[in-house]
Design an enzyme around this catalytic site. Structure first.
Site, PDB file in Angstrom:
ATOM      1  N   ARG A  70       0.847  -1.223  -0.025  1.00 39.02           N
ATOM      2  CA  ARG A  70      -0.128   0.002  -0.075  1.00 39.02           C
ATOM      3  C   ARG A  70       0.906   1.205   0.003  1.00 39.02           C
ATOM      4  O   ARG A  70       1.621   1.428   1.214  1.00 39.02           O
ATOM      5  CB  ARG A  70      -1.110  -0.225   1.161  1.00 39.02           C
ATOM      6  CG  ARG A  70      -1.666   1.277   1.456  1.00 39.02           C
ATOM      7  CD  ARG A  70      -2.723   1.232   2.625  1.00 39.02           C
ATOM      8  NE  ARG A  70      -2.464   0.738   4.092  1.00 39.02           N
ATOM      9  CZ  ARG A  70      -1.585   1.227   4.953  1.00 39.02           C
ATOM     10  NH1 ARG A  70      -0.983   2.571   4.655  1.00 39.02           N
ATOM     11  NH2 ARG A  70      -1.638   0.835   6.058  1.00 39.02           N
TER      12      ARG A  70
ATOM     13  N   HIS B 177      -3.796   4.407   4.666  1.00 41.22           N
ATOM     14  CA  HIS B 177      -4.717   3.225   4.783  1.00 41.22           C
ATOM     15  C   HIS B 177      -6.149   3.782   4.404  1.00 41.22           C
ATOM     16  O   HIS B 177      -6.801   3.133   3.557  1.00 41.22           O
ATOM     17  CB  HIS B 177      -4.798   2.748   6.425  1.00 41.22           C
ATOM     18  CG  HIS B 177      -6.025   2.042   6.780  1.00 41.22           C
ATOM     19  ND1 HIS B 177      -6.025   0.778   6.119  1.00 41.22           N
ATOM     20  CD2 HIS B 177      -7.299   2.254   7.314  1.00 41.22           C
ATOM     21  CE1 HIS B 177      -7.230   0.262   6.553  1.00 41.22           C
ATOM     22  NE2 HIS B 177      -7.756   1.068   7.191  1.00 41.22           N
TER      23      HIS B 177
ATOM     24  N   TYR C 278       3.709   5.513  11.522  1.00 43.93           N
ATOM     25  CA  TYR C 278       4.119   3.856  11.975  1.00 43.93           C
ATOM     26  C   TYR C 278       4.892   3.418  10.826  1.00 43.93           C
ATOM     27  O   TYR C 278       5.477   2.343  11.374  1.00 43.93           O
ATOM     28  CB  TYR C 278       2.895   3.211  12.235  1.00 43.93           C
ATOM     29  CG  TYR C 278       1.847   3.361  10.993  1.00 43.93           C
ATOM     30  CD1 TYR C 278       1.981   2.608   9.935  1.00 43.93           C
ATOM     31  CD2 TYR C 278       0.548   3.935  11.176  1.00 43.93           C
ATOM     32  CE1 TYR C 278       1.029   2.670   8.942  1.00 43.93           C
ATOM     33  CE2 TYR C 278      -0.327   4.231  10.180  1.00 43.93           C
ATOM     34  CZ  TYR C 278       0.055   3.354   8.901  1.00 43.93           C
ATOM     35  OH  TYR C 278      -0.841   3.579   7.803  1.00 43.93           O
TER      36      TYR C 278
HETATM   37  C1  LIG Z   1     -13.904  -6.724  11.688  1.00 43.11           C
HETATM   38  C2  LIG Z   1     -13.168  -5.375  11.575  1.00 43.11           C
HETATM   39  N1  LIG Z   1     -12.397  -4.971  12.323  1.00 43.11           N
HETATM   40  C3  LIG Z   1     -11.942  -3.849  12.488  1.00 43.11           C
HETATM   41  C4  LIG Z   1     -11.969  -3.233  11.253  1.00 43.11           C
HETATM   42  C5  LIG Z   1     -11.032  -1.765  11.048  1.00 43.11           C
HETATM   43  N2  LIG Z   1     -10.386  -1.684  10.019  1.00 43.11           N
HETATM   44  C6  LIG Z   1     -10.499  -1.288   8.655  1.00 43.11           C
HETATM   45  S1  LIG Z   1      -9.437  -1.830   7.581  1.00 43.11           S
HETATM   46  C7  LIG Z   1      -8.619  -2.555   8.692  1.00 43.11           C
HETATM   47  C8  LIG Z   1      -7.148  -3.177   8.558  1.00 43.11           C
HETATM   48  C9  LIG Z   1      -7.201  -4.240   7.389  1.00 43.11           C
HETATM   49  O1  LIG Z   1      -6.043  -4.769   6.934  1.00 43.11           O
HETATM   50  P1  LIG Z   1      -6.091  -5.675   5.730  1.00 43.11           P
HETATM   51  O2  LIG Z   1      -6.877  -6.625   5.919  1.00 43.11           O
HETATM   52  O3  LIG Z   1      -4.494  -6.092   5.598  1.00 43.11           O
HETATM   53  O4  LIG Z   1      -6.478  -4.747   4.558  1.00 43.11           O
HETATM   54  P2  LIG Z   1      -5.876  -3.461   4.004  1.00 43.11           P
HETATM   55  O5  LIG Z   1      -6.471  -2.362   4.945  1.00 43.11           O
HETATM   56  O6  LIG Z   1      -4.227  -3.511   4.024  1.00 43.11           O
HETATM   57  O7  LIG Z   1      -6.303  -3.471   2.717  1.00 43.11           O
HETATM   58  C10 LIG Z   1      -8.953  -2.421  10.119  1.00 43.11           C
HETATM   59  C11 LIG Z   1      -8.563  -2.827  11.212  1.00 43.11           C
HETATM   60  C12 LIG Z   1     -12.925  -3.514  10.328  1.00 43.11           C
HETATM   61  N3  LIG Z   1     -13.298  -2.651   9.291  1.00 43.11           N
HETATM   62  N4  LIG Z   1     -13.566  -4.729  10.563  1.00 43.11           N
END
Ligand SMILES: Cc1ncc(C[n+]2csc(CCOP(=O)(O)OP(=O)(O)O)c2C)c(N)n1
Ligand SMILES: Cc1ncc(C[n+]2csc(CCOP(=O)(O)OP(=O)(O)O)c2C)c(N)n1
Ligand SMILES: [Mg+2]
Ligand SMILES: [Mg+2]
Lengths: 331, 380, 380, 331
Positions: C258, C262, C271
């Site tokens: 990425r 985020h 971070y």
């Molecule tokens: C069940 C849940 N917990 C927490 C969140 C908050 N949240 C949104 S995106 C994210 C990180 C996701 O990481 P990843 O799966 O690596 O996907 P990326 O954002 O890197 O595409 C979090 C913690 C959420 N949307 N859903």
């Protein structure tokens, strides 16, 4: 109603029959859950269905509630009509996110493009000398979720008719089955598939002095209390069988209390923030000027689990409903 | 299409020490002293005899539904034997033998299954969690305990039990993943008894072993003959020692078999073949260990009778339990009773006092009703 | 202690075709026709330019928080490109480029992030689920869709997207396990972009790869250079074909990065090190694919401008959206509106009619407020 | 109250300060959640704490809510006092089974041998132009669970004091923080740690004509409505800030309505089977003979999610509370 061929069945058989007939009627209906296939479900509600419809249609799933509901959501999005079994309602919090986040919301989220025509059956409630998580009544958690319907039949006939309706209903239906009722009594059930409208309560006994509101296993308690009140106090009690908890049939409830002026609500769930609170609040909103006494709640105590050695002391019984009714009448 | 193969490649080991005739592979002998061998054997016999007794108690309606352990004695005892008293044991719902080894009085276990909340109370100095009914949910607790031990600088190890079915739950996955990232002293003991109620392992997961699931978390996973108490002991010993030495968690798959019913409300003839059960009876962990001890001349005379007496005494103590006081349930909902519970308690107290006088049905006290309705009595 | 090693042993493969200068490993060339190469490139450029435009729209308060895709174009498009229109696409929340490929109008995506529920509505003939916000929860839906396709005898394949962080959730585990047992036509595409908000992969799991997590379910898992659109394509093609041929599910790990925030509410300088970002910018999937196409003389003149115009037109359509009618939200809660919702709708309708007259503050209509409070504007 | 050194803080800083001070005071307090460490939480409530206390005490967990709560339960059983953050309340159903099955029950299940001294913090509610699952109000689900406490502060000072109390409370506390309030206003907060009793509502404005019951972000709405009613109608409104949803402070509510005879309850959660139902039912039970009008509920509609473009139309605002109050007064 025309005369119909009837069969006498207990609730387990009545539910099994509804499943069988709906599966014969609609190839999109399929069953999914832990031990629902070969074993026929730990309570035998799905007995013999896998033999009849095959293991692709009556699916013994791995042990994972969230995936049972989550994959059923996917099936429903495709156009199938899954009927899921959660082995005991106490294990449904594992899939609560799939129910609340998804089953209940896909119609809204996709603005009508998708929806989840699915039924989630669960045995609930006490009365079978069972361990923790096998005796609780969690209907409140589902009743508060917009997009869900929450149904609880009170005996073989309503169970069969409501399960049929639930399977045909285009919205996700949480369907609670009282374990205490499974083998409690037999009732005449018509041979032909029968439905009951979801969202409609039944007046199962008419009266003008007091309204008793109950559902599921508590209906019998309410009815017997009404008998006692009639016999011992000459009181004419109107008894409502909710059948659907949500959407709540406020119209029927309010009409009854508008007539009687007094109400007692009975359920097995803990009291605080429970279903009876909504019923009481709705009565107040709809029939305030008719109320002669505060609406009484006769419920389990606010304790998560008492052990079956103490269960009877924790759950409403006839005597306590009668006592509450008398206090309400004397108010 | 040719591709790079990533290193390291993965493998899963298997250990067995005693064959089904009780012959030892001497190279693998964990060399337990005779006293330990006898203690293990006694605990296995006690587990088996109590199990049989509990089935009878349940059939008589004196206790409710419970999950028998028959066939899984070696898995439970070979592993739990490696713990110190200050280590933590986290059971699921089928660890009766392991719980007794850890000091749970038999009568407390009976009370538990008779529907008394008192049966779930560990002794003040006991480092055991009570029975967990929702499958796999105890596994993150074990990881949290292990984290806490590490955080406090205690050298305690945590051992957590679960079944093959439990590995399908999200909680299993999340717990092992956290354990891996946190590198905490926890040993995951899967009693793969081939069945989750009526669901056989091959419908539970498409992976060939449970042990290989450890690879998803970068953890060591090992498969062991779960009906061979010495092999279970050896594998568990190593995992516990590694955990205590700060070398992180391990997943152990004990390959065993549930010889009896899932619970006393279950009828296995509905879903599995008698021949399969017969075949596994040939691998009975007790028979095998007995044969081994016999060769070593370590069998004790009259063991069964002594064990039966111990059980009988516990049953007597259980039966002498006074009827439960319904009012005590309010005591442990919160540290201090809030007003609404005090009010509900007062209401119930008044009811219990006045109920009889008003002709009301008194709440049932001793748990002597019919067996769980809605589930059939079973034949096995 | 010597032990048996169980067969089969496990391995995980890795594929890369284009190096970072856009040189092709000819032996691995998936041999896409020029038209396909150009279409892929155009979609990647559109994804990148729209992303940039959306960040500006967000900064101007014209849309709300969203998750940019910068750096992940190859992972998304190389994989989604293998689907037929009748196949199913199950996104998480960072698949803008893949969604557009699948036919979502840009203005609908903008509406979605402007807080209009209308933005979540797939077209009647579109086999795509709407964006899923709760991480990993869409994976069982994908498995259910695949089961349903198989049940109906349709030859549709389902492709589901998720991130590295999503692999920690129980839903990931349960979905892959069900997929394995049911042997359904689903392809799991993990965009391992190294970060889950502020949590790097090594704090997310102790396993070295995401691909090896497939071993827990007895599934093939493969790792691919996610910034190499040809490699992603090749791996996805194989997985989709296998799925369609009834050979079951596959887990694909696209190793990508990425490059941006985020979400627009995030500040990655908090971070992660700039150098890490710089290093990955050298592996930009667009640069690499561009270099390859240049060598093949397949670059189109004026592509960027045409793409920008397409975006500008969509933005104009988005901006012309009439203010939302608050009453329509009641329409899709149930198939038929139950009495209590009808009453609430009537109440709101009356309020909207009379509100102004009584001097009440009217409910806000066009979404032109300040950016999400409680989260800082960020610098990148 | 003696004169104390005060600092002006918004709610984020006030919460951060409570965490800091409790961690300094008690080495058993530790923090666990997604992005709570290096990043300081997506709302910065845990900012800088990992730098101060290290990554063993302020733990950036993997992305798995059930394991966050489940491991925290294990830590609490060992005697630690974890403070968990669930990034948004909309993602807490993933761990609802760990909360309901375990955090809430270990004291009872172990008959006092174990308990879970733990806090589960979650941002809740709307007002920040956010996506689905980022704007909902789920307090009802926790309020109905015996064994849990459910707390919702209404501003920086109550947030700081209640979080301090929650961390010291021997029972599991669900602690909801309104996202709309995080930066809404600053308040004077005393330098010295301050606590507030959990289970006690505050009368934040006295009046004798009408009781407004609110909490969290709705408190400001209720207060402003009271101002309007005073200014435009000369009505003296009593405003209650619940602070604790469960156990509900029925005594304070009933005492107020016993005096005013009229009540309006305001919350952001959907109406049906929601918190206001319990409050209304409790008022009816405790002050029936004083009630001059039915208790009114001003709440969000029974819709799971409306999108932020329509959010204002869905959530109670001052005008609607004023209108409901006027109808109640005119009843
Ligand atoms: C069940 C849940 N917990 C927490 C969140 C908050 N949240 C949104 S995106 C994210 C990180 C996701 O990481 P990843 O799966 O690596 O996907 P990326 O954002 O890197 O595409 C979090 C913690 C959420 N949307 N859903
Ligand atoms: C979360 C949850 N779902 C379902 C059940 C009902 N149930 C009790 S035991 C069991 C099977 C468990 O199988 P396994 O993990 O293999 O353990 P075993 O019973 O074989 O010891 C099931 C489905 C439960 N207790 N908890
Ligand atoms: Mg098993
Ligand atoms: Mg990521």
């Amino acid at each position: 109603m025309t005369a119909r061929a009837m069969t006498k069945l207990n609730m387990v058989k009545a539910l099994n029959w509804a499943l069988l007939q709906e599966m014969e009627r609609d190839p999109d209906v399929l069953i999914l859950g832990e031990d629902v296939g070969v074993d026929g479900g730990v309570f035998r509600v799905t007995d013999d269905l896998q033999r009849k419809f095959g293991s692709q249609r009556v699916i013994d799933s791995p042990l994972a509630e969230a995936a049972i509901i989550g994959t059923a959501v996917g099936m429903a999005l495709y156009g199938l009509k899954p009927v899921c079994e959660i082995q005991f309602s106490g294990f449904a919090f594992q899939c609560f996110h799939q129910i609340e986040n998804h089953a209940a919301r896909y119609r809204l989220r996709s603005q009508g493009r998708f929806h989840c025509q699915m039924v989630i059956r669960m045995p609930y409630g006490g009365g079978v000398r069972a361990l923790e998580h096998h005796t609780e009544s969690e209907e409140q958690f589902y009743a508060h979720v917009p997009g869900l319907k929450m149904v609880i039949p009170s005996g073989p006939r309503t169970a069969r008719a409501l399960l049929t309706s639930a399977i045909r209903d285009p919205d996700p239906v949480i369907f609670f089955e009282s374990k205490a009722l499974y083998h409690a009594a037999k009732e005449e059930v018509p041979e032909e598939p029968e439905t009951l409208p979801i969202g409609t309560a039944q007046v199962v006994r008419e009266g003008r002095d007091l309204t008793l509101v109950a559902y599921g296993a508590m209906l019998r308690v309410a009815r017997e209390a009404a008998d006692v009140l009639q016999a011992e106090d000459g009181v004419e009690t109107e008894v409502l069988d909710l059948l659907t908890i949500a959407p709540l049939d406020r119209e029927t409830i309010v009409a009854s209390v508008g007539k009687t002026g007094r109400a007692v609500v009975v359920h097995e769930a803990p009291r605080s923030f429970g279903p009876a609170a909504e019923i009481a609040a709705s009565i107040m909103e709809g029939a305030f000027l008719h109320l002669e006494a505060p609406v009484r709640r006769v419920t389990a105590n606010d304790v998560s689990f008492v052990g079956f050695a103490r269960e009877k002391a924790n759950v409403p019984d006839v005597a306590r409903v009668v006592a509450a009714a008398r206090e309400t009448l004397a108010f | 299409m040719p591709r790079t193969i990533l290193e390291p490649r993965f493998q899963v080991e298997y250990l067995s020490i005693l064959d089904s005739e009780g012959n030892l592979d001497a190279a693998l002998d964990p060399k337990l002293p005779p006293g330990d061998l006898k203690a293990l054997h006694r605990a296995m016999v006690l587990g088996r005899r109590l199990d049989e007794r509990m089935v009878r108690l349940q059939r008589q309606g004196r206790i409710g539904t419970f999950a028998p352990i028959k066939g899984q004695e070696a898995s439970q005892l070979g592993s739990v034997f490696t713990l110190r008293r200050t280590d933590w044991m986290v059971p699921s719902f089928r660890e009766t033998a392991a719980m007794i080894w850890r000091g749970w009085p038999i009568e407390k276990i009976l009370l538990f299954f008779a529907g008394y909340v008192e049966g779930g109370q560990p002794a003040p100095d006991q480092h055991d969690l009570p029975i967990t009914v929702p499958v796999a949910t105890q596994l993150p607790h074990a990881v949290g305990l292990a984290y806490a031990a590490q955080y406090r600088g205690d050298d305690a190890v945590v051992m957590a039990y679960f079944g093959d079915g439990a590995t399908s739950e999200g909680d299993f996955h999340e717990a092992l993943n956290f354990a891996g990232v946190w590198h905490v002293p926890v040993v995951f003991v899967c009693q793969n008894n081939q069945w989750a109620i009526s669901v056989p392992l091959k419908k539970q997961t498409h992976s060939k072993t449970i042990a290989q699931k450890a690879l998803a978390y970068g953890l060591p996973g090992i498969q062991v003959d779960g009906n061979d108490v010495l092999a279970v002991y050896a594998v568990a010993r190593e995992a516990v020692d590694r955990a205590r030495a700060g070398e992180g968690p391990t997943l152990i798959e004990c390959v065993t078999y549930r010889l009896g019913v899932h619970t006393t409300a279950d009828d296995p003839t509905k879903y599995r073949a008698e021949e399969e059960v017969r075949a596994w009876e040939q691998k009975d962990p007790l028979t095998r260990f007995r044969a081994y001890l016999e060769k070593k001349d370590l069998l004790e005379d009259g063991l069964e009778q002594r064990v039966d007496e111990e059980i009988a005494e516990a049953v007597r103590r259980f039966e002498a339990t006074p009827p439960p006081d319904p009012l005590t349930v309010f005591d442990h909902v919160y540290a201090e009773m809030p007003p609404h519970l005090r009010a509900q308690r007062d209401e119930l107290a008044r009811w219990l006092r006045e109920g009889a006088a008003t002709g009301a049905e008194a709440p049932e006290t001793p748990p002597r009703a019919t067996p769980m309705r809605g589930q059939r009595l079973t034949r096995r």
